[in-house]
Design an enzyme around this catalytic site. Structure first.
Site, PDB file in Angstrom:
ATOM      1  N   ASP A  62       5.163   6.755 -11.327  1.00  0.00           N
ATOM      2  CA  ASP A  62       4.103   6.382 -10.584  1.00  0.00           C
ATOM      3  C   ASP A  62       4.299   6.599  -9.240  1.00  0.00           C
ATOM      4  O   ASP A  62       5.151   6.332  -8.469  1.00  0.00           O
ATOM      5  CB  ASP A  62       4.039   4.996 -10.860  1.00  0.00           C
ATOM      6  CG  ASP A  62       2.713   4.334 -10.129  1.00  0.00           C
ATOM      7  OD1 ASP A  62       1.625   4.111 -10.695  1.00  0.00           O
ATOM      8  OD2 ASP A  62       2.867   3.702  -9.083  1.00  0.00           O
ATOM      9  N   TYR A  67       1.858   6.761  -0.692  1.00  0.00           N
ATOM     10  CA  TYR A  67       3.368   6.492  -0.527  1.00  0.00           C
ATOM     11  C   TYR A  67       3.850   7.835   0.385  1.00  0.00           C
ATOM     12  O   TYR A  67       5.080   7.515   0.698  1.00  0.00           O
ATOM     13  CB  TYR A  67       3.824   6.612  -1.784  1.00  0.00           C
ATOM     14  CG  TYR A  67       3.243   5.453  -2.887  1.00  0.00           C
ATOM     15  CD1 TYR A  67       2.788   4.428  -2.381  1.00  0.00           C
ATOM     16  CD2 TYR A  67       3.587   5.594  -4.090  1.00  0.00           C
ATOM     17  CE1 TYR A  67       2.210   3.563  -3.085  1.00  0.00           C
ATOM     18  CE2 TYR A  67       3.217   4.277  -4.984  1.00  0.00           C
ATOM     19  CZ  TYR A  67       2.417   3.540  -4.473  1.00  0.00           C
ATOM     20  OH  TYR A  67       2.007   2.364  -5.230  1.00  0.00           O
ATOM     21  N   LYS A  96      -2.982   8.017  -7.263  1.00  0.00           N
ATOM     22  CA  LYS A  96      -3.757   7.030  -6.866  1.00  0.00           C
ATOM     23  C   LYS A  96      -4.751   7.633  -5.526  1.00  0.00           C
ATOM     24  O   LYS A  96      -4.319   8.396  -4.774  1.00  0.00           O
ATOM     25  CB  LYS A  96      -3.343   5.780  -6.282  1.00  0.00           C
ATOM     26  CG  LYS A  96      -2.218   5.127  -7.389  1.00  0.00           C
ATOM     27  CD  LYS A  96      -1.887   3.847  -7.323  1.00  0.00           C
ATOM     28  CE  LYS A  96      -0.740   3.435  -8.041  1.00  0.00           C
ATOM     29  NZ  LYS A  96       0.846   3.746  -7.744  1.00  0.00           N
ATOM     30  N   HIS A 129      -7.256   2.966  -5.828  1.00  0.00           N
ATOM     31  CA  HIS A 129      -6.019   2.256  -5.533  1.00  0.00           C
ATOM     32  C   HIS A 129      -6.358   0.616  -5.540  1.00  0.00           C
ATOM     33  O   HIS A 129      -5.771  -0.097  -5.777  1.00  0.00           O
ATOM     34  CB  HIS A 129      -5.386   2.784  -4.310  1.00  0.00           C
ATOM     35  CG  HIS A 129      -4.043   2.579  -4.092  1.00  0.00           C
ATOM     36  ND1 HIS A 129      -2.936   3.309  -3.595  1.00  0.00           N
ATOM     37  CD2 HIS A 129      -3.299   1.351  -4.455  1.00  0.00           C
ATOM     38  CE1 HIS A 129      -1.832   2.728  -3.595  1.00  0.00           C
ATOM     39  NE2 HIS A 129      -2.132   1.670  -4.308  1.00  0.00           N
TER      40      HIS A 129
HETATM   41  N1  NAP Z   1      -1.176  -0.202  -7.008  1.00  0.00           N
HETATM   42  C1  NAP Z   1      -0.835  -0.746  -6.343  1.00  0.00           C
HETATM   43  O1  NAP Z   1      -1.310  -1.533  -5.298  1.00  0.00           O
HETATM   44  C2  NAP Z   1       0.633  -1.001  -6.012  1.00  0.00           C
HETATM   45  C3  NAP Z   1       1.274  -2.082  -5.341  1.00  0.00           C
HETATM   46  C4  NAP Z   1       2.663  -2.035  -5.225  1.00  0.00           C
HETATM   47  C5  NAP Z   1       3.531  -1.075  -5.890  1.00  0.00           C
HETATM   48  N2  NAP Z   1       2.762  -0.381  -6.758  1.00  0.00           N
HETATM   49  C6  NAP Z   1       3.725   0.515  -7.885  1.00  0.00           C
HETATM   50  O2  NAP Z   1       4.571  -0.546  -8.305  1.00  0.00           O
HETATM   51  C7  NAP Z   1       5.973  -0.018  -8.324  1.00  0.00           C
HETATM   52  C8  NAP Z   1       6.804  -1.176  -8.518  1.00  0.00           C
HETATM   53  O3  NAP Z   1       6.531  -2.269  -7.385  1.00  0.00           O
HETATM   54  P1  NAP Z   1       7.520  -2.700  -6.240  1.00  0.00           P
HETATM   55  O4  NAP Z   1       8.227  -1.425  -5.923  1.00  0.00           O
HETATM   56  O5  NAP Z   1       6.787  -3.356  -5.297  1.00  0.00           O
HETATM   57  O6  NAP Z   1       8.556  -3.786  -6.980  1.00  0.00           O
HETATM   58  P2  NAP Z   1       9.479  -3.928  -7.937  1.00  0.00           P
HETATM   59  O7  NAP Z   1       9.739  -2.795  -8.665  1.00  0.00           O
HETATM   60  O8  NAP Z   1       9.311  -5.180  -8.616  1.00  0.00           O
HETATM   61  O9  NAP Z   1      11.038  -3.986  -7.062  1.00  0.00           O
HETATM   62  C9  NAP Z   1      11.333  -2.975  -6.225  1.00  0.00           C
HETATM   63  C10 NAP Z   1      12.739  -3.590  -5.634  1.00  0.00           C
HETATM   64  O10 NAP Z   1      13.745  -3.945  -6.218  1.00  0.00           O
HETATM   65  C11 NAP Z   1      14.789  -3.524  -5.921  1.00  0.00           C
HETATM   66  N3  NAP Z   1      15.308  -3.362  -7.416  1.00  0.00           N
HETATM   67  C12 NAP Z   1      15.000  -2.344  -8.348  1.00  0.00           C
HETATM   68  N4  NAP Z   1      15.756  -2.320  -9.407  1.00  0.00           N
HETATM   69  C13 NAP Z   1      16.483  -3.629  -9.299  1.00  0.00           C
HETATM   70  C14 NAP Z   1      17.830  -4.222 -10.165  1.00  0.00           C
HETATM   71  N5  NAP Z   1      17.896  -3.643 -11.556  1.00  0.00           N
HETATM   72  N6  NAP Z   1      18.353  -4.906  -9.318  1.00  0.00           N
HETATM   73  C15 NAP Z   1      18.275  -5.363  -8.135  1.00  0.00           C
HETATM   74  N7  NAP Z   1      17.227  -5.071  -7.405  1.00  0.00           N
HETATM   75  C16 NAP Z   1      16.525  -4.071  -7.880  1.00  0.00           C
HETATM   76  C17 NAP Z   1      14.539  -2.070  -5.545  1.00  0.00           C
HETATM   77  O11 NAP Z   1      15.634  -1.759  -4.560  1.00  0.00           O
HETATM   78  P3  NAP Z   1      16.466  -0.379  -4.765  1.00  0.00           P
HETATM   79  O12 NAP Z   1      15.240   0.775  -4.592  1.00  0.00           O
HETATM   80  O13 NAP Z   1      17.311  -0.120  -3.634  1.00  0.00           O
HETATM   81  O14 NAP Z   1      16.963  -0.530  -6.071  1.00  0.00           O
HETATM   82  C18 NAP Z   1      13.392  -2.454  -4.678  1.00  0.00           C
HETATM   83  O15 NAP Z   1      13.607  -3.140  -3.491  1.00  0.00           O
HETATM   84  C19 NAP Z   1       5.878   0.477  -7.059  1.00  0.00           C
HETATM   85  O16 NAP Z   1       6.990   1.535  -6.513  1.00  0.00           O
HETATM   86  C20 NAP Z   1       4.584   1.506  -7.067  1.00  0.00           C
HETATM   87  O17 NAP Z   1       4.831   2.588  -7.618  1.00  0.00           O
HETATM   88  C21 NAP Z   1       1.518  -0.308  -7.168  1.00  0.00           C
END
Ligand code: NAP
Length: 293
Positions: A62, A67, A96, A129
């Site tokens: 994704d 980004y 997106k 988005h």
């Molecule tokens: N459509 C939208 O508006 C929208 C908005 C936000 C996000 N997104 C998408 O959704 C994806 C995921 O959401 P997100 O990045 O906001 O949050 P998330 O996946 O809930 O959390 C990511 C965070 O958690 C850490 N992490 C990952 N795996 C871990 C584990 N096993 N143990 C401990 N910490 C861990 C990562 O650090 P490290 O990288 O250091 O592991 C990072 O700081 C995004 O990357 C993006 O692709 C979409």
């Protein structure tokens, strides 16, 4: 009720496969239920993370024009193809269209630019988005994506951060709605609304950006089942029928987040996690307000 030992048999069965289910989309395509998020990665991190994730077994990535890492995503995919790990057809790639590109002309340019940066002929899924309803252009963006699907540049068209009033205004049912969704913010009403319409819900921030899991009931469940809190949270999504896209740029955590098919949460575990829902559980912007302020 599960028969005694059934969960163990499931675990044994899956331990050898580590296979992630595909979920059917309403346009006839399918999506792998677990993918790699890439928000906050730069091109260098994205290239390495995507290449490694594909080696581990992920088949769903994704990204977004916002980004700034589509080049890295494309290179990571290309590296994995060159190394014989996957073919292009094996991998489901989502991007997106950002809020400033929702007119027909800008949407066309946004998708073409995304494909150029990733060096791809097509994207598997492109999302509007955010609705930014006050701008009045999300339906134009969505209809243009449907045209690009007809033209072969996109396989499926979806939305992110949509809610019932804006879903009502679309000319067709989007295949997915990607929304903020994690244990403290389970979005039960939007998930039910999506399901009623035939939309697959995708969870962004599925592990709550790792900010509260370690100090929550999930940590106790994790200790009980011999998994990590992040793995328990991801498994909770999968058992709810949600598509999850946890982000990690770290190899150990990329692998950890994929090792979620060799155990099963009980009904009691699922109920405990459901009880973590909070009225103030949203961590990021409210889509009814975002971009309209
Ligand atoms: N459509 C939208 O508006 C929208 C908005 C936000 C996000 N997104 C998408 O959704 C994806 C995921 O959401 P997100 O990045 O906001 O949050 P998330 O996946 O809930 O959390 C990511 C965070 O958690 C850490 N992490 C990952 N795996 C871990 C584990 N096993 N143990 C401990 N910490 C861990 C990562 O650090 P490290 O990288 O250091 O592991 C990072 O700081 C995004 O990357 C993006 O692709 C979409």
């Amino acid at each position: 009720m599960r028969a005694p030992g059934e969960s163990r048999r499931l675990a044994d069965m899956n331990a050898n496969r580590n296979e992630i289910d595909h979920v059917a989309l309403c346009d006839g395509n399918t999506i792998p239920q677990l993918g790699l998020g890439t928000y906050k990665m730069d091109d260098v991190q994205a290239r390495s993370a995507v290449r490694y994730a594909l080696e581990v077994g992920y088949r769903h990535i994704d990204t977004a024009s916002l980004y700034g890492n589509e080049r890295g995503v494309g290179c990571g995919l290309d590296d994995a193809i060159s190394d014989g790990i996957v073919t292009r057809e094996d991998v489901f790639v989502t991007t997106k269209v950002w809020n400033d590109a929702q007119t027909a002309e800008a949407t066309r340019k946004s998708v073409r630019d995304s494909l150029d940066r990733m060096a791809l002929d097509y994207a598997d899924l492109v999302l509007v988005h955010w609705p930014v309803a006050g701008q009045g252009t999300f339906a134009e963006c969505f209809d243009t994506l449907l045209e690009l699907k007809q033209e072969g540049l996109i396989r499926s068209v979806g939305v992110a951060n949509f809610y019932p009033e804006v879903l009502d205004q679309l000319s067709e049912v989007p295949v997915v709605n990607q929304i903020e969704l994690h244990p403290q913010f389970p979005q039960n009403e939007q998930v039910a609304d999506d399901r009623h319409r035939g939309i697959v819900t995708q969870a962004w921030s599925p592990i709550g950006r790792a900010t509260y899991l370690d100090n929550s009931p999930i940590a106790d469940i994790a200790a009980e089942v011999g998994k990590t809190p992040a793995q328990v949270a991801i498994r909770w999504h999968l058992q709810r029928g949600i598509v999850a896209i946890p982000k990690s740029a770290n190899r150990e955590r990329i692998r950890e987040n994929f090792e979620v098919t060799d155990f099963e949460l009980t009904d009691a575990h699922m109920a405990t996690i459901a009880s973590m829902a909070r009225a103030d559980g949203r961590m990021s912007a409210d889509p009814r307000e975002f971009g309209n302020e």
